[in-house]
Write an enzyme that holds these catalytic residues in place. Structure first.
Site, PDB file in Angstrom:
ATOM      1  N   ARG A  20      -1.441   1.345  -5.405  1.00 19.91           N
ATOM      2  CA  ARG A  20      -2.055   1.509  -6.599  1.00 19.91           C
ATOM      3  C   ARG A  20      -3.805   1.711  -6.217  1.00 19.91           C
ATOM      4  NH1 ARG A  20      -1.047  -2.823 -11.133  1.00 19.91           N
ATOM      5  NH2 ARG A  20      -1.917  -4.346  -9.581  1.00 19.91           N
ATOM      6  N   ASP A  21      -3.980   2.070  -5.031  1.00 16.67           N
ATOM      7  CA  ASP A  21      -5.660   2.126  -4.861  1.00 16.67           C
ATOM      8  C   ASP A  21      -5.703   3.062  -3.670  1.00 16.67           C
ATOM      9  OD1 ASP A  21      -8.054   1.784  -5.653  1.00 16.67           O
ATOM     10  OD2 ASP A  21      -8.623  -0.189  -4.406  1.00 16.67           O
TER      11      ASP A  21
END
Length: 187
Positions: free
Chosen positions: A4-5
């Protein structure tokens, strides 16, 4: 697991130029085998966020593929993801505009001074753009991305080029390995 990042600052290089993904603070896992998505509150870094995930709150493994496509463009162009001084502020829009001109030199990092195999750069740019497909179902898998990057690297290594100091490390290969003991638990 979905990170997610994924962004350039979360990819670290060791002394052998092997990349390691860092900062798993936003990661999520799929608890049931066969699940295609997880509904979750959107998290990540502006510019790297999958627009489909942003619209639907559905996180998929292809959300990280989108983010990695942005990373590939950053590496090729040596340009920031968002630049307020560009007509097309987001790197994907800017590269898309440059692609219509058909000149790979306008996209690649000028500090390379043309010392690259243009066909492998074209392939890498096309790969990155396929990672940015608005529909996650039409994006390649991370395994496909790794395979195609290895093809680009092999083509570049065959070329030789002026940068002979990298030749001693020509055996560098893009790899995707997961060591169970090294994977942190998702929060």
């Amino acid at each position: 697991m979905v990170h997610r990042d994924i962004k350039t600052t979360n990819i670290l290089l060791n002394e052998h130029l092997q990349a390691k993904l860092a900062d798993f603070g936003l990661s999520r896992s799929f608890p049931i085998e066969g699940e295609t998505h997880v509904s979750t509150v959107v998290a990540g870094t502006i510019g790297y966020l999958d627009p489909e995930y942003y619209r639907t709150n559905w996180l998929t493994e292809k959300s990280d593929v989108y983010s990695f496509g942005i990373v590939i463009l950053e590496i090729i162009t040596n340009k920031p993801v968002i630049d307020q001084n560009r007509e097309k502020r987001h790197i994907a829009e800017w590269v898309g505009q440059m692609l219509t001109k058909g000149d790979i030199k306008s996209i690649t990092d000028p500090s390379l001074h043309g010392d690259y195999d243009s066909s492998s750069v074209w392939k890498a740019v096309e790969l990155a753009m396929s990672c940015l497909n608005p529909s996650s179902i039409n994006r390649p898998t991370m395994t496909q991305v790794v395979s195609e990057l290895n093809e680009c690297l092999a083509s570049e290594n065959l070329r030789g080029g002026q940068s002979q100091e990298m030749d001693s490390q020509s055996s560098i290969e893009v790899s995707m390995t997961f060591e169970p003991e090294a994977n942190p638990a998702a929060r």
